[in-house]
Structure formats: C-alpha cells, structure tokens
Design a protein around this motif. Structure first.
Motif, mmCIF file in Angstrom:
data_model
loop_
_atom_site.group_PDB
_atom_site.id
_atom_site.type_symbol
_atom_site.label_atom_id
_atom_site.label_comp_id
_atom_site.label_asym_id
_atom_site.label_seq_id
_atom_site.Cartn_x
_atom_site.Cartn_y
_atom_site.Cartn_z
ATOM 1 N N ALA A 130 0.716 -1.211 0.050
ATOM 2 C CA ALA A 130 -0.010 -0.049 -0.099
ATOM 3 C C ALA A 130 0.934 1.169 0.059
ATOM 4 O O ALA A 130 0.452 2.192 -0.669
ATOM 5 N N ALA A 131 1.936 1.177 0.909
ATOM 6 C CA ALA A 131 2.952 2.360 0.818
ATOM 7 C C ALA A 131 3.483 2.517 -0.617
ATOM 8 O O ALA A 131 3.646 3.783 -1.010
ATOM 9 N N LEU A 132 4.012 1.573 -1.218
ATOM 10 C CA LEU A 132 4.678 1.649 -2.682
ATOM 11 C C LEU A 132 3.468 2.261 -3.682
ATOM 12 O O LEU A 132 3.776 3.002 -4.347
ATOM 13 N N GLY A 133 2.290 1.740 -3.363
ATOM 14 C CA GLY A 133 1.144 2.200 -4.206
ATOM 15 C C GLY A 133 1.133 3.824 -4.089
ATOM 16 O O GLY A 133 0.611 4.659 -4.868
ATOM 17 N N PHE A 136 3.886 5.721 -5.622
ATOM 18 C CA PHE A 136 4.012 5.537 -7.072
ATOM 19 C C PHE A 136 2.797 6.328 -7.713
ATOM 20 O O PHE A 136 2.826 6.970 -8.804
ATOM 21 N N GLY A 137 1.497 6.115 -7.016
ATOM 22 C CA GLY A 137 0.369 6.611 -7.812
ATOM 23 C C GLY A 137 -0.785 7.125 -6.965
ATOM 24 O O GLY A 137 -1.795 7.201 -7.476
ATOM 25 N N GLY A 138 -0.383 7.644 -5.525
ATOM 26 C CA GLY A 138 -1.334 8.386 -4.743
ATOM 27 C C GLY A 138 -2.258 7.413 -4.124
ATOM 28 O O GLY A 138 -2.113 5.929 -4.131
ATOM 29 N N SER A 139 -3.356 7.881 -3.545
ATOM 30 C CA SER A 139 -4.224 7.115 -2.603
ATOM 31 C C SER A 139 -4.860 5.802 -3.294
ATOM 32 O O SER A 139 -5.284 4.720 -2.762
ATOM 33 N N LYS A 140 -5.445 6.201 -4.579
ATOM 34 C CA LYS A 140 -6.389 5.406 -5.258
ATOM 35 C C LYS A 140 -5.423 3.905 -5.577
ATOM 36 O O LYS A 140 -5.984 2.839 -5.547
ATOM 37 N N LEU A 141 -4.284 4.146 -5.999
ATOM 38 C CA LEU A 141 -3.243 3.093 -6.048
ATOM 39 C C LEU A 141 -2.753 2.218 -4.977
ATOM 40 O O LEU A 141 -2.713 1.012 -4.712
ATOM 41 N N LEU A 144 -5.716 0.292 -4.292
ATOM 42 C CA LEU A 144 -6.095 -1.043 -5.200
ATOM 43 C C LEU A 144 -4.993 -2.040 -4.830
ATOM 44 O O LEU A 144 -5.523 -3.232 -4.638
ATOM 45 N N ALA A 145 -3.643 -1.831 -4.605
ATOM 46 C CA ALA A 145 -2.752 -2.571 -4.385
ATOM 47 C C ALA A 145 -2.795 -3.252 -2.976
ATOM 48 O O ALA A 145 -2.617 -4.317 -2.986
ATOM 49 N N GLY A 146 -2.935 -2.431 -1.950
ATOM 50 C CA GLY A 146 -3.151 -2.896 -0.592
ATOM 51 C C GLY A 146 -4.499 -3.871 -0.615
ATOM 52 O O GLY A 146 -4.093 -4.877 0.147
ATOM 53 N N GLY A 147 -5.466 -3.355 -1.183
ATOM 54 C CA GLY A 147 -6.774 -4.214 -0.995
ATOM 55 C C GLY A 147 -6.340 -5.616 -1.688
ATOM 56 O O GLY A 147 -7.190 -6.475 -1.380
ATOM 57 N N ALA A 148 -5.892 -5.315 -2.815
ATOM 58 C CA ALA A 148 -5.418 -6.458 -3.695
ATOM 59 C C ALA A 148 -4.863 -7.742 -2.749
ATOM 60 O O ALA A 148 -5.179 -8.868 -2.747
ATOM 61 N N PHE A 149 -3.809 -7.286 -2.083
ATOM 62 C CA PHE A 149 -2.964 -7.958 -1.038
ATOM 63 C C PHE A 149 -3.872 -8.591 0.066
ATOM 64 O O PHE A 149 -3.775 -9.629 0.499
ATOM 65 N N LEU A 150 -4.777 -7.806 0.453
ATOM 66 C CA LEU A 150 -5.690 -7.868 1.564
ATOM 67 C C LEU A 150 -6.715 -9.003 1.140
ATOM 68 O O LEU A 150 -7.129 -10.255 1.930
ATOM 69 N N TYR A 151 -7.069 -9.065 -0.180
ATOM 70 C CA TYR A 151 -7.905 -10.065 -0.777
ATOM 71 C C TYR A 151 -7.412 -11.678 -0.555
ATOM 72 O O TYR A 151 -8.113 -12.332 -0.242
ATOM 73 N N LEU A 152 -5.939 -11.551 -0.934
ATOM 74 C CA LEU A 152 -5.473 -12.864 -0.727
ATOM 75 C C LEU A 152 -5.230 -13.597 0.607
ATOM 76 O O LEU A 152 -5.466 -14.654 0.730
ATOM 77 N N ALA A 153 -5.408 -12.701 1.630
ATOM 78 C CA ALA A 153 -5.260 -12.936 3.143
ATOM 79 C C ALA A 153 -6.801 -13.470 3.325
ATOM 80 O O ALA A 153 -7.088 -14.472 3.867
ATOM 81 N N VAL A 154 -7.751 -12.609 2.868
ATOM 82 C CA VAL A 154 -9.105 -12.629 3.473
ATOM 83 C C VAL A 154 -9.626 -14.064 2.727
ATOM 84 O O VAL A 154 -10.414 -14.943 3.354
ATOM 85 N N PHE A 155 -9.192 -14.351 1.550
ATOM 86 C CA PHE A 155 -9.723 -15.619 0.736
ATOM 87 C C PHE A 155 -8.867 -16.701 0.897
ATOM 88 O O PHE A 155 -9.104 -17.772 0.253
#
Length: 670
Positions: A130-133, A136-141, A144-155
């Motif tokens: 999330a920090a790298l996102g 590199f691209g602001g709060s939206k990225l 997106l990036a942090g949420g994608a990796f959170l998805y991997l943990a949740v599922f």
C-alpha cells in the motif's frame, strides 16, 4: 467530392489480391478437389512423406541432450555439474525470498525442517505494498494494491500467493537483467542482432511445455528449474524493448554525449539507457506480467504456489478451488501491473522530488514494528483462519446447478457446432496435400512480400513434412484457425463499438484486462465442467483466452482514424453507418490485422494447454513428450508450432504493411 468519392479514396481490403484472383480461384478449386477425392486417389506421399525421406531431428536432439547430461565433460567437471552448480547458485536468492515471504528461516529441509524465524507478517506485506502504491500513484493506487493483497489473505490464498511472489521477485529481476544485457549487446553489434532476432521469434512461439523437458534434464526438478523456465519465457520482450528503446533515443542526445567525450560504455550507461528509461520500464512491466502468466505451467516442474493449486484443481475438476486460485493470480497480477505502470509513468517526477530516504526509513520501521508484534500476537503474523472467506462452494454449486438445469441445451449447442462446423472444417483441412498447402503459402508470401518472404514461408511449411508431423500440424491449423475466426468475429465488432463509444469502452476495457490476466489453465475448468472434453471445449477455451487482442486493436484502430478523413466524409454527406463502413473500418484495417496476428499467437500458445482436454494436435504431442521426458519429440513438435506462428506473423504483418501504405496514400490524396 461525394460520399462515393470518399469511398474510392480508401483502399479496399482486398486490393492487393485483385491481380491474383485467378490464382486464388485456382487454389480454392484444387483444395476443394483434394477434399472431394476418395482416399487413395492422390499418391500417399502427398499426405505423409515416406519415412526414408524424413529427417530424424527428434532422435538427434534426444541423443545430443543425453550426451550432454551423461558424457559431456570439461575435464575438472562435467556439463551436468555445471548446470547443477548454476541451479544451486540461483537457489540462493530464491531461498532468501522464500524465507522472507513464505516459509521463514528454516534449519533443514522437508518435513524435518525447524523454523528458526517466521516470515514477514501479512500486515507488513499489505502495508508495504500500500505504501509503494501511495508513493507511485497516490491514494487510489494504494487502496488498489493494498486491497489486492488483503484479498489474498481474506480468501485464504496467502500462503500460496507468497510462494508464487517469492519466485516472481527473483525471476523477474533476473529476466530483466538478462534481457537488458542482451538487448544492449544486440544494439551495439548488428550481426548479433540478426542472430538474436530469429532466436527471439522461436522463444516467443515455441510452446513453453517444449522447453520444460530440456530444462528438467539440465537443471533437475524443483523451484529453480521452474524459475529458469519463467526467465526464458519472460525475457524476450525485454530484449526487443531494449533494442527498440536504444534506437529511439533522440540523435541530439547521442551527439551531446559524443561531444562530452564519453566512451562507448559511458554512452550506453550514462546517456542512452537513462534517456530510454520510460520505454525500458514498459519492458519491465511485460516481464512481470509474463512471469505471472507462467506460474501454472512452471508448477508442473516444481514451482508450487498458486499455479500448483490451479493445476491440482483442474486435475480434480474442482472448479471452485481452481477459480479461487486463478482469481488470486489475477489479483496479484493486477496489483503488480498497476504498481509497475505507475512507477514507469512517474519515475522522473519522483527522482526530481526526492524524499526516497525518509520513505525507505519509514517503511523499514513499519516492517520492524509489525514483525516484533507478530512474535507475540498471532493474528498479526497470520490472518485468522476463522475470518477467512471461501467462494469455492458457491462456484462448485453454481456449475452443478447449470449442469442439472441446462445440460440438454449445452449438449445440443455443442453437438450442432461440432457436426456443422468443426468436423467439416477438420475433414477439409486433413484432406489437403502438403504440396498444395506449401504452394498456397508460398504464393501468398510472394504476393505480399516478394521472393524472400515466399522462400521463408515455404521452408517453414515444409518443416512439419520432413519431420513427420504433417497430420498433427494440419490438425493444429484447423483448431487454431477456426478458433481465431470465431474470436475475430466476436472481438472485432466489440472493439469497434468500444472505439466509437468511450462509455462502452470503460466497461469493455476491464473485462478484457481480466481475460488477459487470467491464467490459461483457468479457462479449461468451466469449459470442461459444462461441455466435457473434446474439440469444442478446446475451441471455447482458446476463444476466451485469445479474444482480447482482437477487441483491443480494433478499438485502437477506430479511435485513431485521421480526423481529416472523418471531416471529409461528414462534409460530403456520409451518414454515421457510411462513415464507419467506408472510412473508419478500412482505414483501421491494418491495426485490426495486427490484432488478429496477436490472436493467432495466443491461440497457438493455448493449444498445448488444451491437450489436457483431449485434442489430437501438436499441443498433445508436446504434452505427451513432457510426460514421457522425450526431449526430441517435444522440441520438434514445438518447432512445428513455431513454424505455424512465424508463417502467420510474417504473412499478416506483410498484409498490414501493404494496407497501411495504401492508407497513407489515400490520406495524402484526401
């Protein structure tokens, strides 16, 4: 100028064929006659070259590889020692990455290993991404990036995803380094570039299964062999991008470097590579995405991770688990893709702004704090199993419900298409004698690119003949050809609509992005569950996998039609339909052809995967060779696939160039 006059200014799509209509008609008649003739009328050698006239390339390759592994020596050590030593060297960074992200620091191997230190906590990894996102691209990225990796943990996909990521973070940088070095060498030495280019063509067209076999022989079974296969698959785009980027450096920059007294090495490292950085970062993105596309195939030789989960689910026909693991790969791919794209887009701006050291210090402090807390608070170290969500039962139940309620409908559709389309086309293609096919592709090459192209495509067409793979090759052409036609008929209209309507494109683009990031194996799971095995299932999976380029290129071509042509048509009274039919589509046709070319490449790459559902083509030959460790047979079948791909690429590319030249002439005339 009238609307009809505008139409005459645009080259017709078949203009280049008009002088050869008689030849085309003759070839069509001969093909029909070959199809209608009873068996035994044509000489047997026209369908399959006698064994005494074939070359035993597969035997030679197998014998050469066996000699390398068993007998080749350099005195102090053998060739096998060299390759195994190289594998051990690559295993060092892979072990480090795996220890950090997946297994932790272990003492020993296998079930007897003792964990000395745990891996990074899931919260730390999500926070870092999330920090790298954000940088590199602001709060939206960041979301997106942090949420994608959170998805991997949740599922419940975290452990497998981190094992896959461990391989990617080693394979991708190594592939980038090898590709960059090779590209620089190819740029500086023209002779080397002429040697590299056909090798790159082969690397990008030979099915990956084909070179898994020699990799297994040379480097053994395990994650390192899988990582080497990933590097081989992902490096070629970086080589091409590097050579193209260096050639595209403005002449003024090169002259400035020369005036400053730089040496040839300084010119490359201090002047040209920094100037070409934006283009090079595009190649980096391609390496990362191709590495992720390889994870399932690499799992067949010991990679593990998400790819192994998808492969296991496919073998068990467990659609729920397979789709979950496949979607996890997609989520991981989207996160890494967006991060690498954002980094490439804002690299110069961040360099000017600075602030890297405080950012890295803060990141390190966050990781250290969460790591220490995870030693005492288990939910920080590992996402609680009780809070995990699984959609596998939903997908499994959904497929079962569809099968129970719509089986007759699906079976009727499958039978109708099989009897009225697939089987007739298959019989027609299998009836064609190789001299006629070679003559047809040679004529097409001569008309499109002259004698040189004709000689190339004829030579490639004869390769399956002299290696005894003609029947399998025609089976491949049948299945690939019909799949490409279907994909084009679906994708081009959708792409044209998306090119005309920005609102529609906002819906279409994420859909085709998803199709392009889904692993190829994933398409087989629902296809098999709904339609069982066979050519129809293979065609359906190929169409789903290969349709995206047809959509994307058609939309791009329509959006980039010159404004002056559109204005000329409007001023002369063209309606919207007339403008689309007589101006936009013809002008966009070269770009659309390039999309079809990419569709062909993806369809051929999918053919080996469809061997798992009962096809009988070159893909099956490659897959069977892998299961039997028959290196020669696998490579020869893979080279036959590459021959088909190169023929299609050269012919379609030449046609696109001719049409583009005609389009330029029409624009100038207008």
């Amino acid at each position: 100028m009238t609307a009809a006059a505008v139409e005459t200014k645009i080259p017709a799509s078949a203009e280049w064929m008009r002088p050869g209509r008689v030849a085309v008609l003759l070839f069509a008649v001969l093909s029909l006659v070959a199809f209608l003739l009873p068996d035994g009328v044509l000489p047997a050698w026209t369908r399959q070259l006698p064994a005494e006239f074939r070359i035993g390339l597969d035997t030679w390759i197998s014998a050469a590889l066996k000699w390398l592994v068993e007998d080749a020596t350099f005195g102090l050590f053998t060739f096998k020692d060299l390759t195994r030593g190289f594998a051990q060297l690559l295993n060092v960074p892979l072990d480090i990455a795996t220890s950090i992200l997946s297994t932790g620091l272990l003492d020993g191997r296998g079930s007897s290993a003792i964990q000395l230190a745990p891996p990074l906590p899931w919260i730390a990894v999500v926070g870092v991404v999330a920090a790298l996102g954000y940088r590199f691209g602001g709060s939206k990225l960041a979301l997106l990036a942090g949420g994608a990796f959170l998805y991997l943990a949740v599922f419940g996909q975290w452990a497998s995803a981190m094992l896959t990521l461990s391989s990617i973070v080693v394979a991708a940088p190594l592939g980038i380094a090898v590709g960059l070095a090779t590209g620089v060498a190819g740029y500086r030495v023209p002779l080397l570039r002429r040697i590299i280019t056909p090798i790159l063509d082969l690397m990008q067209t030979v099915p990956t299964f084909a070179y898994l076999i020699p990799i297994l022989f040379l480097f053994g079974f395990g994650p390192v062999a899988a990582m080497i296969a990933t590097m081989i698959y992902a490096a070629p785009p970086m080589v091409r991008v590097t050579m193209a980027a260096l050639e595209g450096v403005p002449r003024e920059i090169v002259e400035y470097g020369t005036m400053a007294g730089t040496t040839p090495r300084q010119m490359i490292t201090k002047v040209m590579l920094p100037a070409a950085r934006p283009q090079l970062l595009v190649g980096v993105n391609q390496v990362i995405m191709l590495s992720l596309n390889m994870v399932i195939i690499a799992s067949m030789i010991g990679a593990g991770g998400l790819g192994f989960d998808v492969l296991t689910s496919l073998r068990r026909l467990d659609i729920g688990r397979g789709l979950e693991a496949g979607l996890a790969i997609v989520v991981l791919a989207i996160a890494l893709d967006r991060l690498s794209q954002a980094y490439a887009a804002g690299a110069r701006k961040r360099d000017a702004e600075g602030g890297l050291k405080p950012f890295l210090f803060g990141l390190a402090a966050f990781v250290a704090v969460t790591y220490l807390l995870a030693l005492f608070v288990p939910p920080i170290a590992t996402y609680p199993e009780a809070l995990q969500i699984s959609t596998a039962p939903f997908w499994t139940d959904a497929v079962k419900w569809i099968n129970v309620n719509f089986f007759n409908v699906f079976d009727a559709v499958k039978t109708f298409i099989l009897l009225n389309l697939l089987l007739p086309v298959k019989r027609f293609m299998m009836a064609q004698p190789w001299p006629l096919v070679a003559a047809m592709v040679g004529y097409a090459g001569w008309r499109l690119g002259g004698a040189r192209l004709a000689a190339l495509v004829v030579g490639l067409a004869l390769f399956p003949v002299v290696t005894g793979q003609w029947d399998y090759t025609m089976m491949t052409v049948y299945l690939c050809g019909i799949s490409v036609v279907v994909a084009a008929l679906i994708g081009i209209p959708i792409g044209i609509y998306g090119g005309l309507s920005p609102r529609a494109w906002r819906v279409i683009e994420p859909a085709i992005d998803t199709l392009q990031t889904l692993p190829s194996f994933v398409y087989l799971i629902p296809a098999v569950m709904l339609f069982r095995v066979g050519d129809f299932t293979a065609m359906l999976a190929i169409v789903l996998y290969a349709v995206a380029p047809s959509v994307r290129y058609a939309a791009h071509g329509i959006r980039n039609v010159p404004t002056m042509l559109m204005e000329a048509g409007t001023s002369m009274g063209c309606t919207q339909k007339q403008s689309l039919r007589h101006i936009q589509v013809p002008v966009a046709l070269p770009t659309i052809l390039l999309g079809i070319n990419q569709t062909v490449m993806l369809a051929l790459s999918m053919l080996v995967i469809t061997a798992l559902v009962g096809t009988r083509d070159l893909g099956q030959q490659v897959y069977m060779a892998l299961t039997k460790a028959d290196t020669g047979k696998g490579l020869v079948a893979g080279l036959c696939v590459a021959a088909i791909a190169i023929i299609a690429d050269r012919l379609i590319g030449a046609a696109a160039q001719k049409l583009a030249a005609q389009r330029s002439g029409a624009v100038d005339a207008t």
